[in-house]
Every structure is written in C-alpha cells, then in structure tokens.
Design a protein around this motif. Structure first.
Motif, PDB file in Angstrom:
ATOM      1  N   LYS A   1     -10.053   9.037 -10.000  1.00 33.67           N
ATOM      2  CA  LYS A   1     -11.514   9.133 -10.018  1.00 33.67           C
ATOM      3  C   LYS A   1     -11.945  10.572  -9.785  1.00 33.67           C
ATOM      4  CE  LYS A   1     -15.620   7.200  -7.797  1.00 33.67           C
ATOM      5  NZ  LYS A   1     -16.117   6.286  -6.726  1.00 33.67           N
TER       6      LYS A   1
ATOM      7  N   GLU B   1      -3.913  -4.867  -9.851  1.00 31.96           N
ATOM      8  CA  GLU B   1      -4.071  -4.083  -8.620  1.00 31.96           C
ATOM      9  C   GLU B   1      -3.530  -2.668  -8.800  1.00 31.96           C
ATOM     10  OE1 GLU B   1      -3.317  -4.747  -3.841  1.00 31.96           O
ATOM     11  OE2 GLU B   1      -3.326  -6.425  -5.243  1.00 31.96           O
TER      12      GLU B   1
ATOM     13  N   ASP C   1      -0.702   8.161  -5.547  1.00 30.22           N
ATOM     14  CA  ASP C   1      -1.248   9.278  -4.774  1.00 30.22           C
ATOM     15  C   ASP C   1      -0.286  10.463  -4.760  1.00 30.22           C
ATOM     16  OD1 ASP C   1      -3.713   8.117  -2.657  1.00 30.22           O
ATOM     17  OD2 ASP C   1      -2.531   6.737  -3.838  1.00 30.22           O
TER      18      ASP C   1
ATOM     19  N   THR D   1      -8.657   4.550  -8.817  1.00 30.03           N
ATOM     20  CA  THR D   1      -9.087   5.143  -7.555  1.00 30.03           C
ATOM     21  C   THR D   1      -8.533   6.553  -7.401  1.00 30.03           C
ATOM     22  OG1 THR D   1      -9.178   2.977  -6.497  1.00 30.03           O
ATOM     23  CG2 THR D   1      -9.053   4.897  -5.033  1.00 30.03           C
TER      24      THR D   1
ATOM     25  N   GLN E   1      -6.099  -0.742 -10.767  1.00 28.17           N
ATOM     26  CA  GLN E   1      -7.219  -0.361  -9.909  1.00 28.17           C
ATOM     27  C   GLN E   1      -6.855   0.831  -9.026  1.00 28.17           C
ATOM     28  OE1 GLN E   1      -7.896  -4.175  -8.053  1.00 28.17           O
ATOM     29  NE2 GLN E   1      -9.468  -4.761  -9.537  1.00 28.17           N
ATOM     30  N   GLU E   2      -5.599   0.879  -8.592  1.00 28.17           N
ATOM     31  CA  GLU E   2      -5.137   2.009  -7.786  1.00 28.17           C
ATOM     32  C   GLU E   2      -5.159   3.293  -8.614  1.00 28.17           C
ATOM     33  OE1 GLU E   2      -3.704   3.827  -4.251  1.00 28.17           O
ATOM     34  OE2 GLU E   2      -4.479   1.803  -4.609  1.00 28.17           O
TER      35      GLU E   2
ATOM     36  N   LYS F   1       0.833  -1.206   0.000  1.00 27.63           N
ATOM     37  CA  LYS F   1       0.000   0.000   0.000  1.00 27.63           C
ATOM     38  C   LYS F   1       0.866   1.252   0.000  1.00 27.63           C
ATOM     39  CE  LYS F   1      -3.730   2.296   2.510  1.00 27.63           C
ATOM     40  NZ  LYS F   1      -4.641   2.236   3.688  1.00 27.63           N
TER      41      LYS F   1
END
Length: 325
Positions: free
Chosen positions: A323, A313, A288, A320, A316-317, A280
């Motif tokens: 978005k 994965e 991020d 996110t 998908q990050e 993570k």
C-alpha cells in the motif's frame, strides 16, 4: 525512522529511506540471540557495511561467533540484490567485520542480515557453545525430586496401567498422568469408552519415537533435542488431545527458526492448527521482509495446493505491505 531495524526469527532488516549525501549511518540496536547488534553503513569510494555487537558486559564476557549472510536490495521495480558470501566471524567490535560493495545506493534500499548460527566464544579456548536451540521453554517448575520420580515411573513402567499402540510399536504409561495432562484422555478413562475397558489407546498417527517425546513432555523429562526433532508431531498431538501449553510451546519454537526452506510448510501448519502468531510471522517473513522473491518456484507449487481462504489472506497481506505510504 531510518535507524530502526525490524527483526523476525533470525532475520534482521534495515530499511534506508534516504541515504543522500551522508557518509555514515548507524542503526539502532536490535536483539538477536543473547546480544544487541548494530549495522552501520559508510560511503567512500565503496559502500562499507559493518555488523557488530553493542558494547556491553554480555558481549565482553560472552563474545559471539556469528555465521551470517548479508543482502542489500534496491527497492522499486528494478529490485537488484547484492548478496555477500556466508561469513563466520568472532565479533567484538565494529572493526571485526566489514563488507565492501563496489557501488553506492541513492534513495531507498534494504539491508538484510540473516544469522545462520550463533555461538558463545569461550574465552579460555575450546568449542563454542551454541545459542540455538534454546532450552528455556523446557525448564519445568517441578522440583528435581519429583522429576526423578516421574522419570523412573516412565522409564521403568512403575505401576503402568495403560498401553499406547503407535504406528510402529507400543509404549506404557499411566492413566493418571494422561488424564491430568489432557481433557481428551481424561474423558476416555472417565466414561465407559473402549479405552477404559481395554486400558489401551490407539495413536496410529505417531511413531513410537515421537510418542516417547510426547510422554517425555508430559512427565517432565523431555530433552531439548527430542522436542526440537519432533515439534510437528507434538503439535499435531497437542491439537488432537487439547494440550494448550504444548501447542503454545510448539508454536513459539516453530517461530524461532523460520527460513526460506521451511516457511511455506510452517505457514501451512499455522493455517491447519489455527496458530495465529506463527501465521503472522510467516507472512511477515514472506512479504514485509521480501523473502517471497527467494522462493518463486516453491510459491507457485504452494498456490496450486493451498486453501482458498489462506490464499486470500496472503493476497490481503500483499495489499497491506505494498500500500502506498
């Protein structure tokens, strides 16, 4: 909130959603190393960015010497970074460092500060003492007397009853210590396996130096620099021999100093050993915090070899993070 600063490892990121007509803004405090820090921006003919520790007893008695780099990036499709030189400064107040940028930003932009090193400035002169790596994890709950005994047992092979053959040599140890530390070793000596009969263990995927670091951890005598040097080898051994505490310590340590040079390797290790916290952290650092833009060539090579599930994965990050609000 415009004033909130997000942190991961040694990187701090301040997202400014709307500076507008304001001429001054200061961030909330954020923790890096021993100190709480602030970033501030001021708009005049130039934009001035300041970095300084929050006034406190710690910053007064143990003022930091920071080595860092700043980056300001506009958001949207036309991402344009303004990157400062690497600075190394003694920082006591907001007057000790200011970075002027010959432009102004309207709307949204991001300020990154990456701490490359942090030291405590000695008020009586001399060399500063580094904050990283921290040796807090390595403090043992055992008494000093017990640690001295264990250290002697290991160093002098006192009543050693098992030999470990490594990739480039061999070391001696004690079945009782190994068995108490690992259910895998315990099973080897409990049942009629070849290790029980021969009093020999084959660990051919570790060097002697790394194996000594492993034994140092088990006997409570490991030095921080040895742990730091052999973290990946220790992580592999911890996973193989089911040593949860060591595995957790390696994960926490690997999370502390993520940077653009090691983040992909760390992500691969996190996926291989199912280290969710480290995984993570790596994904946050890349997406991020936008550091994926700094390693475009490396990420292309990484995608050619990465596991499909890991790539899914990561995708998908991305969805996110990107978005729409």
């Amino acid at each position: 909130m415009d004033s909130k600063v997000e942190t991961i490892a040694r990187l701090a990121q301040w997202r400014i959603d709307n500076f507008g007509p304001s001429t001054y803004r200061r961030s909330d405090p954020f923790k890096i190393g021993l100190w709480n820090w602030h970033l501030s921006i001021e708009k005049n003919r130039y934009m001035y960015i300041r970095l300084f520790p929050e006034p406190s007893r710690v910053s007064k008695e143990q003022p930091p010497v920071a080595r860092f780099v700043l980056r300001v990036t506009t958001t949207g499709t036309n991402r344009k970074p303004y990157i400062s030189p690497i600075h190394e400064r003694l920082l006591r107040t907001s007057d000790d460092f200011v970075w002027p940028i010959d432009t102004t930003f309207l709307g949204r932009f991001i300020i990154d500060v990456e701490f490359l090193d942090l030291k405590i400035f000695p008020t009586n002169g001399g060399e500063g003492s580094p904050v990283w790596p921290s040796d807090g994890i390595m403090h043992s709950l055992s008494t000093k007397s017990t640690l001295r005994c264990l250290a002697r047992m290991l160093a002098e092979s006192i009543h050693a009853d098992v030999t470990i053959n490594t990739a480039d040599g061999s070391v001696c140890s004690h079945k009782a210590i190994l068995s108490a530390s690992s259910p895998v070793f315990h099973s080897m000596f409990l049942h009629n396996l070849k290790e029980k009969e021969s009093s020999t263990i084959e660990i051919e995927d570790m060097s002697t130096e790394a194996c000594n670091a492993l034994l140092g951890y088990l006997y409570g005598t490991i030095q921080q620099e040895d742990f730091w040097k052999h973290r990946l080898a220790l992580l592999g051994a911890a996973n193989k021999y089911d040593m949860k505490d060591l595995k957790d310590a390696c994960e926490e340590s690997l999370l502390e100093d993520i940077n653009t040079e090691n983040v992909l390797e760390r992500l691969q290790e996190a996926w291989l050993y199912q280290l969710n916290k480290l995984k993570k952290g790596c994904l946050m650092y890349l997406f991020d915090f936008g550091k994926i833009y700094d390693i475009k060539d490396e990420i292309n090579n990484f995608f050619k070899q990465a596991d499909r599930d890991l790539m899914l994965e990561m995708f998908q990050e991305v969805l996110t993070v990107w978005k729409p609000a």
